[in-house]
Scaffold this active site. Structure first.
Site, short mmCIF file in Angstrom:
data_model
loop_
_atom_site.label_atom_id
_atom_site.label_comp_id
_atom_site.label_asym_id
_atom_site.label_seq_id
_atom_site.Cartn_x
_atom_site.Cartn_y
_atom_site.Cartn_z
N TYR A 120 0.86 -1.23 -0.06
CA TYR A 120 0.08 0.01 -0.11
C TYR A 120 0.85 1.20 -0.09
CZ TYR A 120 -3.24 3.67 1.27
OH TYR A 120 -3.72 4.82 1.45
N SER A 170 -32.92 14.85 17.03
CA SER A 170 -32.64 13.74 18.03
C SER A 170 -33.81 12.72 18.24
CB SER A 170 -32.37 14.60 19.49
OG SER A 170 -33.71 15.11 19.74
N LYS A 228 -27.03 1.48 18.23
CA LYS A 228 -26.99 3.10 18.48
C LYS A 228 -25.54 3.39 18.85
CE LYS A 228 -29.01 7.30 20.65
NZ LYS A 228 -27.94 7.62 21.25
N LYS A 264 -36.58 1.98 13.95
CA LYS A 264 -37.06 2.96 13.06
C LYS A 264 -38.18 2.39 12.28
CE LYS A 264 -32.53 4.85 12.36
NZ LYS A 264 -31.26 5.26 11.86
N LYS A 308 -32.56 2.36 25.18
CA LYS A 308 -31.06 2.60 25.96
C LYS A 308 -30.81 1.25 26.75
CE LYS A 308 -29.81 6.86 24.84
NZ LYS A 308 -29.73 8.00 25.51
S1 IVH Z 1 -31.17 8.04 13.60
C1 IVH Z 1 -34.10 11.36 13.08
N1 IVH Z 1 -29.63 5.88 13.97
O1 IVH Z 1 -28.22 9.25 18.24
C2 IVH Z 1 -33.15 10.64 13.81
N2 IVH Z 1 -29.19 7.94 14.94
O2 IVH Z 1 -30.60 10.88 20.00
C3 IVH Z 1 -31.81 10.48 13.43
N3 IVH Z 1 -27.34 7.66 16.82
O3 IVH Z 1 -27.78 12.52 17.26
C4 IVH Z 1 -30.95 9.73 14.27
N4 IVH Z 1 -26.81 5.71 16.38
O4 IVH Z 1 -26.29 10.74 16.23
C5 IVH Z 1 -30.04 7.48 14.44
N5 IVH Z 1 -28.28 3.94 14.28
C6 IVH Z 1 -28.78 5.28 14.60
C7 IVH Z 1 -27.82 6.21 15.60
C8 IVH Z 1 -28.15 7.17 15.94
C9 IVH Z 1 -26.62 6.95 17.23
C10 IVH Z 1 -27.41 8.91 17.27
C11 IVH Z 1 -27.42 10.25 16.43
C12 IVH Z 1 -28.27 11.28 16.99
C13 IVH Z 1 -28.72 10.44 18.54
C14 IVH Z 1 -30.09 10.65 18.44
#
Ligand code: IVH
Length: 681
Positions: A42, A88, A121, A301, A325
């Site tokens: 590399y 958030s 998360k 989601k 959480k």
């Molecule tokens: S979706 C519409 N997916 O958690 C919401 N967030 O409290 C968009 N985070 O600031 C967030 N892993 O940085 C989403 N798989 C994941 C995530 C994630 C970590 C963080 C994100 C956000 C916070 C939300």
């Protein structure tokens, strides 16, 4: 070789081959975790490219892997306004919370069973990456969700972030999290320690510290990774691009991002219902320690975008997603003392001073005790051994006392009768749990907080007014009410300790610039109890004019979206206080202005835009988009970002793009500017 000589086509071609090849190896190493050549091989390729580019600097383009080593240091990060806000997530801490979330979604959608996309998360920093025509052009932190910091140079050093995308849409925003993987964290800390440099407490802090470096050459030395978890704006859909523009589910978007060569969590799953979600939670919980990165829970989601749209948002979080959480982490320590803190509204909060203890990844030495009743309820005494709990990024709390370890020296907490900051009496109203300092704006602690609240970015946005300065101007008695801010002069400021004339000048400019504001910001800035940013916006939107809000009877206030009796009463009480009306008048006299309009309360029921969904596209000649939006909202319309079957009108200015095609496709009525203005009138 002089760079003035024409470049042989062969050199350019070789550079292109090397660029692609090197990025391919970076992808294999950092994303697939499956390198196909040795480090030495590399380095050999990399050095060849470097030498060619050094001889021909004009061929070293911004997307070359050689640019991943960092650039000249910055003085500060610029601000970036996110095209689509970075929201958030709401939190769930129990199975019941998850079941309740699922039920809310099912009830709103009117279905029996929902498909969820489940993901880890990540415990890192939220980032938005912007690609224009497939080139990485900008990366920003989340900031307050609306405005973040431009950390493009730093992000370029992260090898798992592609600098080029094949066949990408004209505009693509990729959202995700910058983390430091566990093995990288261990190695970095070992290296720091060996060099006698400071070590980091946890991967999250290490990632944050590394990304927020003004010198990107430093960031380049820190092993960061970017995991994508979604998209923001997409424009100009094309075939290909991994299918990212065509996805109708979140999971399809994630698969497409993987095809675009982003790092995405392997531990993703699509499940049905709360039962499936909880199974996923158990399964990931079982693997948590062996995952290569830190996580603080999982995210569910609603998978279908149509269903997501239907569920919509509350304030700053989507209704269609939730973070589940992991249980809080706990540790045992000693309660050394209890101090009280005075908040913006005079609320007296007892704070536990703890023997420092490591819990949930950080050292904790303070914890909130909420209020006096809480201390009694938990039976806490100073000197007790206590259980401290910290859930993810939530403020640590004292969970319980370990009575078996109580000694004879333990003493009862006595709420002070006078404010530690101003000496005013501390009072507790009948039926209220919270004790308050009665000093109002006489109390420097309250004044200081009020000034900070007033000046914050989401309120009056006074640049250059931070905690230190707020302290100083309050202490020097230069500012007693927010209106005093607008009466500050250069002399008074320059007289403050460690205040250079330049900073004083900057602050005055920041104060001057803040005078042009919006009604919503102004209302929020006033610091009326229970009136947060979202409520301030609702009030501004529906009344349109400050005087109407100031004089509105309780019932009228309660007619506003999301305003209940408590909020309405608090607004009423605030404006019934002559002192507060006086401050408002003074602020107006100081030249604060904002646009006022008729409000929607009188109009919603009639007019061509009442209850309609409108999309704005292209450039209008007679007003900015923000103004157009305000006018529409004032007439009872909802302004949406993209065209769908639910759209009633598309307002098309000059150079309108793909939204116009979409409108034609769905047979949505398109208004040109003059028709639009006619309808407004
Ligand atoms: S979706 C519409 N997916 O958690 C919401 N967030 O409290 C968009 N985070 O600031 C967030 N892993 O940085 C989403 N798989 C994941 C995530 C994630 C970590 C963080 C994100 C956000 C916070 C939300």
């Amino acid at each position: 070789m002089s760079s003035a000589a024409p470049v042989p086509a062969a050199v350019k071609a070789r550079i292109d081959v090397l660029k692609r090849e090197i990025e391919e190896h970076l992808y294999r190493y950092h994303v697939l975790d499956a390198p196909s050549i040795s480090d030495a091989q590399y380095d050999f390729l990399f050095n060849e490219l470097l030498e060619l580019e050094q001889a021909r600097p004009e061929l070293a383009t911004a997307d070359s892997p050689t640019q991943r080593v960092g650039a000249a240091p910055l003085d500060q990060f610029n601000e970036v306004t996110h095209r689509v806000p970075m929201l958030s997530l709401g939190n769930a801490f129990s199975e019941e919370d998850v079941a309740a979330f699922d039920k809310r979604c099912r009830d709103t959608l009117g279905v029996d069973d929902i498909e969820y996309a489940c993901e880890p998360k990540f415990d890192g920093l939220a980032i938005s990456l912007t690609y224009v025509d497939g080139k990485f052009v900008r990366g920003a932190t989340r900031g307050d969700g609306a405005v973040g910091e431009d950390v493009t140079q730093n992000l370029k050093t992260i090898r798992s972030i592609p600098l080029n995308l094949d066949n990408a849409p004209a505009l693509l925003e990729v959202r995700g999290e910058v983390v430091m993987q566990k093995k990288d964290f261990e190695r970095l800390n070992a290296r720091q320690a060996a060099n006698g440099e400071k070590t980091f407490v946890n991967p999250r802090n290490a990632a944050a510290g590394s990304l927020r470096q003004l010198d990107s050459k430093l960031t380049a030395k820190r092993p960061l990774s970017f995991f994508a978890y979604g998209v923001g704006a997409i424009e100009g859909a094309v075939e290909g691009a991994g299918g990212v523009a065509k996805a109708v589910t979140h999971s399809a978007t994630m698969d497409a991002l993987g095809r675009l060569r982003f790092l995405v969590a392997r531990e993703r799953a699509v499940v049905r219902g709360a039962v499936g979600a909880l199974q996923y939670f158990q399964q990931i919980g079982g693997k948590r320690v062996s995952l290569p990165f830190d996580i603080d829970g999982v995210v569910y989601k609603v998978n279908g975008y149509a269903q997501q749209d239907q569920l919509g948002f509350v304030s700053r979080a989507p209704r269609f997603a939730i973070a589940h959480k992991f249980p809080a982490e706990e540790a045992i320590t000693v309660l050394l003392g209890i101090d009280v803190q005075v908040g913006r509204t005079g609320a007296i909060t007892p704070v536990a001073r703890l023997q420092p203890v490591f819990v949930g990844g950080t050292t904790v030495s303070n914890a909130t005790l909420h209020n006096e009743d809480e201390i009694r309820r938990k039976g806490l005494m100073i000197g007790d051994t206590v259980l401290v709990r910290r859930a993810g990024d939530v403020i640590p709390e004292v969970a319980s006392v370990i009575l078996a370890r109580r000694t004879v020296d333990a003493r009862e907490f006595v709420m002070p009768t006078n404010c530690p900051e101003c000496g005013s009496a501390i009072v507790k109203l009948e039926g209220e749990a919270i004790a308050r300092c009665s000093g109002g704006l006489f109390c420097p602690a309250q004044r200081r907080q009020a000034v900070l609240h007033f000046a914050q970015r989401r309120a009056m946005n006074i640049e250059g007014l931070g905690e230190k300065l707020a302290d100083q101007i309050v202490e020097a008695n230069l500012v007693r009410t927010p209106a005093d801010l607008y009466r500050l002069g250069l002399n008074a400021l320059a007289g403050l300790e460690r205040m250079a004339e330049k900073s004083a000048q900057n602050l005055l400019e920041g104060i001057e610039a803040s005078k042009q504001t919006t009604l919503a910001r102004f209302l929020f800035a006033l610091g009326i109890r229970h009136v947060g940013e979202a409520t301030a916006k609702d009030l501004a939107k529906s009344f349109g004019r400050l005087d109407r809000i100031m004089d509105a009877p309780l019932e009228t206030l309660q007619n506003v979206n999301d305003v209940g009796p408590v909020v309405a009463q608090s607004v009423r009480k605030f404006f019934d206080e002559p002192h507060n009306r006086e401050v408002v008048e003074q602020l107006r006299a100081c030249g604060l202005t904002w646009a006022e309009h008729e409000g929607i309360a009188n109009h919603v029921a009639s007019g061509p835009f009442a209850g309609k969904t409108v999309v704005l596209t292209g450039t209008l000649q007679s007003m900015s988009r923000d103004v157009a939006r305000e006018k529409l909202e004032a007439r009872g319309a909802k302004v949406a970002g993209s065209v769908s079957k639910k759209t009633d009108f598309v307002v098309a200015g000059a150079e309108a793009g793909s939204k116009l095609d979409k409108a034609a496709e769905l047979a949505v009525r398109v208004l040109d500017e003059s028709t639009f203005i006619g309808m407004l009138d």
